[in-house]
Design a protein around this motif. Sequence first.
Motif, mmCIF file in Angstrom:
data_model
loop_
_atom_site.group_PDB
_atom_site.id
_atom_site.type_symbol
_atom_site.label_atom_id
_atom_site.label_comp_id
_atom_site.label_asym_id
_atom_site.label_seq_id
_atom_site.Cartn_x
_atom_site.Cartn_y
_atom_site.Cartn_z
ATOM 1 N N GLU A 32 30.090 38.805 5.027
ATOM 2 C CA GLU A 32 30.253 37.533 5.739
ATOM 3 C C GLU A 32 29.649 36.431 4.898
ATOM 4 O OE1 GLU A 32 28.790 37.524 9.784
ATOM 5 O OE2 GLU A 32 29.416 39.597 10.068
ATOM 6 N N LEU A 33 30.249 35.247 4.995
ATOM 7 C CA LEU A 33 29.759 34.099 4.248
ATOM 8 C C LEU A 33 30.063 32.845 5.055
ATOM 9 C CD1 LEU A 33 28.512 33.361 1.461
ATOM 10 C CD2 LEU A 33 30.857 33.026 0.649
ATOM 11 N N SER A 34 29.039 32.059 5.329
ATOM 12 C CA SER A 34 29.226 30.773 5.986
ATOM 13 C C SER A 34 28.134 29.842 5.487
ATOM 14 C CB SER A 34 29.176 30.920 7.515
ATOM 15 O OG SER A 34 27.913 31.378 7.924
ATOM 16 N N ARG A 35 28.228 28.587 5.866
ATOM 17 C CA ARG A 35 27.238 27.616 5.398
ATOM 18 C C ARG A 35 25.844 28.066 5.838
ATOM 19 N NH1 ARG A 35 28.171 22.955 2.288
ATOM 20 N NH2 ARG A 35 30.011 22.457 3.512
ATOM 21 N N GLY A 36 24.974 28.317 4.870
ATOM 22 C CA GLY A 36 23.595 28.702 5.153
ATOM 23 C C GLY A 36 23.364 30.175 5.430
ATOM 24 N N THR A 37 24.404 30.997 5.350
ATOM 25 C CA THR A 37 24.222 32.433 5.612
ATOM 26 C C THR A 37 25.047 33.278 4.651
ATOM 27 O OG1 THR A 37 26.040 32.742 7.172
ATOM 28 C CG2 THR A 37 23.929 31.981 8.089
ATOM 29 N N CYS A 38 24.576 34.495 4.460
ATOM 30 C CA CYS A 38 25.317 35.476 3.674
ATOM 31 C C CYS A 38 24.944 36.862 4.180
ATOM 32 C CB CYS A 38 24.957 35.371 2.194
ATOM 33 S SG CYS A 38 25.731 36.659 1.171
ATOM 34 N N THR A 39 25.946 37.708 4.333
ATOM 35 C CA THR A 39 25.714 39.104 4.690
ATOM 36 C C THR A 39 26.323 39.975 3.601
ATOM 37 O OG1 THR A 39 25.770 38.631 7.052
ATOM 38 C CG2 THR A 39 26.124 40.922 6.400
ATOM 39 N N LEU A 40 25.487 40.823 3.013
ATOM 40 C CA LEU A 40 25.933 41.800 2.026
ATOM 41 C C LEU A 40 25.803 43.186 2.634
ATOM 42 C CD1 LEU A 40 24.237 40.592 -1.296
ATOM 43 C CD2 LEU A 40 26.527 40.070 -0.451
ATOM 44 N N ARG B 278 21.305 40.579 6.012
ATOM 45 C CA ARG B 278 21.713 39.276 6.553
ATOM 46 C C ARG B 278 20.675 38.232 6.146
ATOM 47 N NH1 ARG B 278 22.705 42.744 11.151
ATOM 48 N NH2 ARG B 278 24.955 43.105 11.284
ATOM 49 N N ALA B 279 21.124 37.261 5.366
ATOM 50 C CA ALA B 279 20.234 36.200 4.902
ATOM 51 C C ALA B 279 20.628 34.887 5.546
ATOM 52 C CB ALA B 279 20.313 36.084 3.382
ATOM 53 N N ARG B 280 19.630 34.052 5.844
ATOM 54 C CA ARG B 280 19.877 32.755 6.454
ATOM 55 C C ARG B 280 18.892 31.732 5.889
ATOM 56 N NH1 ARG B 280 16.856 35.910 9.057
ATOM 57 N NH2 ARG B 280 15.088 35.295 10.313
ATOM 58 N N VAL B 281 19.402 30.568 5.609
ATOM 59 C CA VAL B 281 18.570 29.498 5.059
ATOM 60 C C VAL B 281 17.677 28.951 6.160
ATOM 61 C CG1 VAL B 281 18.588 27.204 4.011
ATOM 62 C CG2 VAL B 281 20.263 28.925 3.283
ATOM 63 N N ILE B 282 16.393 28.910 5.882
ATOM 64 C CA ILE B 282 15.412 28.332 6.805
ATOM 65 C C ILE B 282 15.237 26.842 6.503
ATOM 66 C CG2 ILE B 282 13.000 28.418 7.581
ATOM 67 C CD1 ILE B 282 14.657 30.927 8.282
ATOM 68 N N LYS B 283 15.127 26.519 5.211
ATOM 69 C CA LYS B 283 14.939 25.128 4.776
ATOM 70 C C LYS B 283 15.756 24.905 3.511
ATOM 71 C CE LYS B 283 12.501 21.158 4.155
ATOM 72 N NZ LYS B 283 13.366 20.442 3.266
ATOM 73 N N PRO B 284 16.880 24.191 3.635
ATOM 74 C CA PRO B 284 17.646 23.884 2.428
ATOM 75 C C PRO B 284 16.971 22.734 1.692
ATOM 76 C CG PRO B 284 18.728 22.939 4.326
ATOM 77 C CD PRO B 284 17.515 23.678 4.835
ATOM 78 N N VAL C 185 14.600 30.926 2.260
ATOM 79 C CA VAL C 185 15.613 31.769 2.897
ATOM 80 C C VAL C 185 14.961 33.043 3.423
ATOM 81 C CG1 VAL C 185 17.846 32.908 2.582
ATOM 82 C CG2 VAL C 185 17.292 30.878 1.213
ATOM 83 N N ALA C 186 15.311 33.422 4.639
ATOM 84 C CA ALA C 186 14.828 34.677 5.232
ATOM 85 C C ALA C 186 15.960 35.697 5.208
ATOM 86 C CB ALA C 186 14.378 34.440 6.669
ATOM 87 N N ALA C 187 15.586 36.963 5.149
ATOM 88 C CA ALA C 187 16.586 38.032 5.164
ATOM 89 C C ALA C 187 16.065 39.220 5.949
ATOM 90 C CB ALA C 187 16.937 38.461 3.746
#
Length: 153
Positions: free
Chosen positions: A34-42, A103-109, A116-118
Motif C-alpha cells: 500500500e502507498l498513500s500520502r504519508g504512509t507505506c506498507t511493505l 506499516r509506516a506513517r509520517v508523524i512529522k513531515p 516516521v513511525a513503523a
Amino acid sequence: MSETDPDFAPIATRIRDNVGQQGFMGLVGAEVAELSRGTCTLAVDRRPELLQQHGLFHGGVTAFLVDNATTIAAATSRGQPALTAEYKLNLLSPASGDRLICRARVIKPGRQVAVVAADVFCVIDGKEKHTATALASIAMLDDQAAARIQSPA
C-alpha cells in the motif's frame, strides 16, 4: 487516492519506479502493498532464505522493512527523495508465521528531516501479531543533494 489527492499519482508512480530499481527489494522478495500520502506498507512472504536458525524471520528482515518503509513513507509527503538518518527498532516478539507486514506513517513531515513511525506484524494463521515497532528520522533531500548521491564517486 487520486480522487482525494490528485497531486499524489505522479509521486506514487515515481516512488514505485524507484523502489523497483532496488536490488535488495527483489533479493528479499518484498513488495509495496500500500502507498498513500504519508504512509507505506511493505510485505514479504516467508522463505527459508529469510529465516534464522530457529525458523523465525531474521531480525535483519524486520530491520530492512522498517528502513525502507519509513523512507518511502517520508518520500510520499512532498515527493522529495529521502534517506534514512537513523531509526530505533524495538523487537517485541519473535517473528514467525507466513508473512511480515510493515506499516509506516509520517508523524512529522519536515523539509529537512521527517519523523516516521513503523509497526511490523507477522501473519500467523491469518491473524496479525505485533512483532516490532520503530521510530525513524529520515533526511529529506533537495534536488542537488539527490543528484550528488546518485553520481558515482
